[in-house]
Scaffold this motif. Structure first.
Motif, PDB file in Angstrom:
ATOM      1  N   VAL A  51      66.234  17.979  95.371  1.00  0.00           N
ATOM      2  CA  VAL A  51      64.832  18.420  95.297  1.00  0.00           C
ATOM      3  C   VAL A  51      64.370  19.055  96.603  1.00  0.00           C
ATOM      4  N   MET A  52      65.037  18.752  97.705  1.00  0.00           N
ATOM      5  CA  MET A  52      64.710  19.426  98.969  1.00  0.00           C
ATOM      6  C   MET A  52      65.383  20.794  99.067  1.00  0.00           C
ATOM      7  N   GLY A  53      66.495  20.973  98.357  1.00  0.00           N
ATOM      8  CA  GLY A  53      67.273  22.192  98.478  1.00  0.00           C
ATOM      9  C   GLY A  53      66.844  23.321  97.564  1.00  0.00           C
ATOM     10  N   THR A  54      66.117  23.004  96.477  1.00  0.00           N
ATOM     11  CA  THR A  54      65.686  24.049  95.550  1.00  0.00           C
ATOM     12  C   THR A  54      64.368  23.674  94.895  1.00  0.00           C
ATOM     13  N   SER A  55      63.580  24.699  94.575  1.00  0.00           N
ATOM     14  CA  SER A  55      62.341  24.471  93.826  1.00  0.00           C
ATOM     15  C   SER A  55      62.550  24.706  92.340  1.00  0.00           C
ATOM     16  N   LYS A  56      63.801  24.942  91.927  1.00  0.00           N
ATOM     17  CA  LYS A  56      64.117  25.050  90.504  1.00  0.00           C
ATOM     18  C   LYS A  56      64.197  23.650  89.888  1.00  0.00           C
ATOM     19  N   HIS A  57      64.231  23.601  88.548  1.00  0.00           N
ATOM     20  CA  HIS A  57      64.365  22.307  87.880  1.00  0.00           C
ATOM     21  C   HIS A  57      65.671  21.645  88.301  1.00  0.00           C
ATOM     22  N   VAL A  58      65.611  20.342  88.489  1.00  0.00           N
ATOM     23  CA  VAL A  58      66.751  19.556  88.970  1.00  0.00           C
ATOM     24  C   VAL A  58      67.145  18.525  87.922  1.00  0.00           C
ATOM     25  N   GLY A  59      68.435  18.363  87.718  1.00  0.00           N
ATOM     26  CA  GLY A  59      68.960  17.269  86.905  1.00  0.00           C
ATOM     27  C   GLY A  59      69.765  16.333  87.775  1.00  0.00           C
ATOM     28  N   THR A  60      69.662  15.037  87.480  1.00  0.00           N
ATOM     29  CA  THR A  60      70.395  14.061  88.288  1.00  0.00           C
ATOM     30  C   THR A  60      70.731  12.848  87.438  1.00  0.00           C
ATOM     31  N   SER A  61      71.544  11.967  87.988  1.00  0.00           N
ATOM     32  CA  SER A  61      71.977  10.753  87.299  1.00  0.00           C
ATOM     33  C   SER A  61      71.688   9.537  88.168  1.00  0.00           C
ATOM     34  N   PHE A  62      71.674   8.377  87.523  1.00  0.00           N
ATOM     35  CA  PHE A  62      71.519   7.098  88.222  1.00  0.00           C
ATOM     36  C   PHE A  62      72.594   6.141  87.738  1.00  0.00           C
ATOM     37  N   THR A  63      73.065   5.317  88.652  1.00  0.00           N
ATOM     38  CA  THR A  63      74.161   4.412  88.330  1.00  0.00           C
ATOM     39  C   THR A  63      73.686   3.224  87.505  1.00  0.00           C
ATOM     40  N   PHE A  90      68.726  26.668  86.795  1.00  0.00           N
ATOM     41  CA  PHE A  90      68.403  25.284  87.134  1.00  0.00           C
ATOM     42  C   PHE A  90      69.562  24.677  87.883  1.00  0.00           C
ATOM     43  N   PHE A  91      69.270  23.569  88.561  1.00  0.00           N
ATOM     44  CA  PHE A  91      70.279  22.940  89.415  1.00  0.00           C
ATOM     45  C   PHE A  91      70.424  21.476  89.035  1.00  0.00           C
ATOM     46  N   GLN A  92      71.500  21.168  88.340  1.00  0.00           N
ATOM     47  CA  GLN A  92      71.842  19.763  88.114  1.00  0.00           C
ATOM     48  C   GLN A  92      72.937  19.382  89.086  1.00  0.00           C
ATOM     49  N   ARG A  93      72.815  18.196  89.626  1.00  0.00           N
ATOM     50  CA  ARG A  93      73.780  17.721  90.627  1.00  0.00           C
ATOM     51  C   ARG A  93      75.210  18.046  90.208  1.00  0.00           C
ATOM     52  N   PRO A  94      75.936  18.844  91.010  1.00  0.00           N
ATOM     53  CA  PRO A  94      77.290  19.222  90.609  1.00  0.00           C
ATOM     54  C   PRO A  94      78.397  18.404  91.254  1.00  0.00           C
TER      55      PRO A  94
END
Length: 529
Positions: A201-213, A176-180
């Motif tokens: 989400v454009m760079g991978t079709s794997k699950h994505v993790g992200t954050s919001f300010t 999986f890919f969480q914003r690094p």
């Protein structure tokens, strides 16, 4: 004499033929694709063999957690948090702290979501988060990219996030890919949050993790995600993005902005990684057991919070305590103590039968060197052996989360393959005990197993082979120009970035997104045109 020599020559020729046949058969097998369920390693292998804590120790930590939540509680709750928690039975004291009766905590643990799936945009990347099934991925908020060729650090950019995502998309052992990284070229928080998610989400079709300010930044992101999914209902049925949420400021205080984000993400159908990131000796106790106690208490408070908002909403038990080098106070992500902390947190998740996520692989080393290798290898394999469901920051990270290296994604993909093979362990079956095979080779056969049927059968299903790791003999290594793993990773990175531009989101849909959201900043030229 000549007859004897002729017989020996014939025997040698037959042995050479058998060995050559074995080599040819092995070459043929190496090129044959394998079904996922018989590969030697794959996402979701079951760990749990390594347990740094005994049952009595787990129960003592659990009891200490309940005491802390009931007597110390949390400060700095926002009004909507206070309303949600007191509605389900928490108490709000005159000292401004919310406390959690043990019955409330225990009932929440009992009814919380478990055994759920974190989806990819492509269903082949779906991850079932349960028991001791192990998955490795990225994460972090690095502010620098490691330029291994110049041996220097530079500021991380939006393009780097997209590039990291499409490299991960090609790495079998990064699940999986969480914003690094943080895009330092985007100062506005809304634009930063939105474009970070877009690049992922454009760079991978794997699950994505992200954050919001802040809370307000969630709505436009949800609009984009719903559009990519084909509608809100489809996203809610298969949410392919989760929110990494630092809802707590250790020790034992709510983070006001993050709590607002948490509420909006729960409302919008995004799974939550409840992340407590105290640093032992600084914002958490220096005692390793105490750091575990505080992290568990903080995450369980978050679990009550999420379930007060929406019972059964998918939430990950993200105990994520870090280690300090007590000589300086600096973080030490590659330390043995970090490996122990992560494994202990995995055990606590299993104690509660909750989906667990924590961090490993956060090398203190600044470059992909020998130090990086042993730090990442030790911490990642211990996390996997402990049965941690989601191992965050396991690839690409350096300088205790300050630097991220694209080449290290490729090197660490090999390393994680080895870790997963350790997690899988040894299957002991009648066939694997090999009595018939040994008897055949010793009594009837050539005295070796090179071309044996069992050897050929198990070559791909029992053994892991690194993609860029060096297994040449010294002679071969010298003949090939003495290759270096970093140089090979550089070449592999360049090839991926020149040729691989994921198209799981169609150009037509991307056109609509760009027409709707004028603040999409990643240029098409950086996405293959």
């Amino acid at each position: 004499m000549s007859t004897a020599l002729d017989e020996r020559d014939v025997a040698a020729a037959e042995q050479h033929s058998r060995r050559s046949g074995g080599r040819e058969a092995r070459r043929a097998l190496r090129s044959a694709p394998l079904a996922d369920d018989v590969r030697p390693i794959r996402p979701g292998l079951e760990g749990g063999r390594y347990k740094p804590l005994g049952q009595n120790e787990l129960e003592r930590i659990h009891e200490a957690v309940l005491v802390l939540l009931e007597t110390v509680g949390f400060a700095n709750a926002i009004p909507s948090c206070i309303e949600a928690l007191t509605r389900v039975g928490a108490t709000y004291g005159q000292d401004g702290r919310i406390r959690f009766p043990r019955e409330l905590v225990l009932s929440t643990i009992k009814t919380a979501a478990r055994n759920f799936t974190l989806h990819g945009q492509d269903p082949k990347h779906d991850m079932v988060i349960q028991g001791t099934r192990v998955h490795y991925g990225t994460a972090g908020a690095a502010v620098h990219v490691v330029d291994v060729e110049k041996r220097e650090y530079r500021e991380s950019l939006l393009q780097d996030i997209y590039d990291a995502a499409r490299i991960v998309d090609q790495m079998d052992n990064i699940h999986f890919f969480q914003r690094p990284m943080v895009p330092r070229d985007i100062p506005d928080p809304l634009d930063m949050d939105f474009n970070t998610l877009y690049a992922c989400v454009m760079g991978t079709s794997k699950h994505v993790g992200t954050s919001f300010t802040v809370r307000e930044n969630v709505a436009p992101a949800l609009e984009m995600l719903y559009a990519i999914a084909g509608g809100e209902e489809k996203f809610r049925a298969r949410p392919f993005v989760s929110n990494s949420n630092c809802f707590v400021v250790p020790p034992m205080k709510f983070a006001e902005d993050a709590c607002g984000v948490l509420e909006e993400c729960v409302k919008g159908g995004i799974p939550i990684l409840l992340l407590s990131a105290g640093q032992a000796g600084a914002t958490a106790p220096a005692a390793i057991a105490g750091a575990v106690v505080q992290a568990v208490a903080e995450v369980l408070a978050g679990l009550v919070y999420v379930n007060a908002l929406k019972p059964g909403h998918p939430a990950i038990f993200g105990t994520w305590p870090f280690v300090s080098d007590l000589r300086t106070g600096a973080m030490s992500g590659g330390s043995a103590e970090q490996a122990l902390l992560t494994a202990a947190c995995a055990q606590m998740a299993q104690f509660y039968d909750l989906p667990g996520g924590s961090a490993a692989g956060m090398a203190d080393s600044k470059l992909p060197d020998i130090q990086s290798g042993y730090e990442k290898g030790i911490t990642n394999v211990m996390a996997g052996l402990s049965g941690l469901n989601l191992v965050y920051e396991s690839a690409g990270m350096h300088a205790s989360l300050l630097g991220f290296c694209l080449e290290s994604l490729i090197i660490d993909n090999d390393m994680l393959g080895h870790c997963q093979r350790c997690v899988r362990g040894i299957e002991v079956t009648d066939e694997a005990l090999s009595i018939d095979t040994i008897s055949e080779v010793c009594l009837k056969g050539p005295g070796h197993y090179l071309g044996n049927e069992q050897t050929l059968k198990l070559m791909q299903t029992e053994y892991f082979y690194p993609a860029i790791g060096d297994r040449f003999s010294p002679k071969e290594w010298n003949e090939k120009g003495r290759p270096d793993i970093v140089a090979r990773a550089i070449a592999a990175k360049r090839k991926i970035l020149a040729e691989s531009f994921p198209r799981h989101v169609s150009r037509a849909l991307d056109d609509k997104l760009r027409a709707r959201f004028e603040n999409i900043l990643l240029p098409r030229s950086g996405m293959g045109g």
